[in-house]
Design an enzyme around this catalytic site. Structure first.
Site: not given
Length: 268
Positions: A96-97
């Site tokens: 979940k960058r």
């Protein structure tokens, strides 16, 4: 695009007759097997699970949090898992960058160049310049968080502005950026009432669908909607497989086979 992520994913799904993704999210405190006591024994266990399920599983998805909490040793374990899969299935980094462009570029280099993942989950809150460095890896996949299964998703994802919900704006942005045919969406299985709307807005995008099993998502609707319009919907199952039965390899393999059969029944 001949070498696109979409084409590789499609080929693997077809060759294995599988749209199943197994979430490799292990917690040592929840493992019943008395032989799994540390990261070394956990690594052997995970590799055995992979070898026992890989014929029925097109995608594996380790969540970074379950490895980062152990520090450098956990990240070495994560790297060894990717190496062990060795392109036999797609591996998605559930990280979940999403940050300003230069920072995202470094994240992309870490996940794709160093750890050698095939795809990554992305949080789009900071806009397209935080997503673009990942898209530039044209043979890698990017799954943008669109509509998630958690209860507090309502706080942002359903914000209504200019005749659109925020999740609809995310869908449209992802579609507009899909020049390399490597962008997909994360759409939670507990959101059936919104799935058709998202699919209609972006009929060509692949989906990663979490929320099946322990979170109570509807498997039949998730499979049928996510795979409509000749698109690819990958159904993620984590706890219901990796903690199946007595957590023996046989129990885990049986759970993976069972989920894959159910998914295929709804595809036909």
């Amino acid at each position: 695009m001949e070498n696109s992520y979409y084409n590789r994913l499609n080929d693997i799904c077809a060759s294995k007759n599988s749209h199943l993704c197994i979430g490799l999210d292990f917690d040592l405190d929840k493992i019943k097997n008395p032989n799994i006591k540390d990261l070394n024994s956990l690594e052997s266990f995970i590799k055995d699970i992979i070898d026992a399920t890989i014929d029925n599983c097109s995608v594996y998805k380790p969540n970074f949090a379950f490895y980062e909490k152990y520090g450098p040793s956990g990240m070495i374990l994560l790297q060894n898992i990717v190496s062990h899969i060795n392109k036999r299935s797609i591996v998605i980094a559930d990280a979940k960058r999403g940050d300003i462009g230069n920072t995202s570029r470094n994240y992309a280099q870490s996940i794709f160049d160093y750890y050698n993942f095939d795809a990554v989950t992305i949080a789009p809150y900071m806009g397209s310049d935080s997503i673009q460095p990942f898209i530039d890896y044209s043979n890698k996949g990017i799954y943008v968080l669109c509509l998630t299964s958690n209860k507090s998703a309502m706080e942002f994802q359903y914000k209504f502005s200019d005749n659109n919900y925020l999740y609809e704006d995310v869908t449209k942005l992802a579609l507009s950026l899909n020049r390399n045919n490597n962008i997909g969406l994360v759409v939670g299985a507990t959101k059936q009432e919104n799935m058709k709307k998202i699919r209609n807005l972006a009929p060509s995008l692949t989906w990663l669908v979490p929320g099946i099993g322990a979170q109570g998502g509807d498997l039949e609707k998730s499979v049928s909607i996510s795979n409509s319009n000749k698109s690819i919907g990958i159904i993620n199952v984590s706890r219901s497989i990796i903690y199946a039965g007595n957590q023996s390899i046989d129990d885990i393999r049986s759970a993976a086979i069972d989920y894959n059969k159910k998914i295929n029944n709804f595809l036909n």
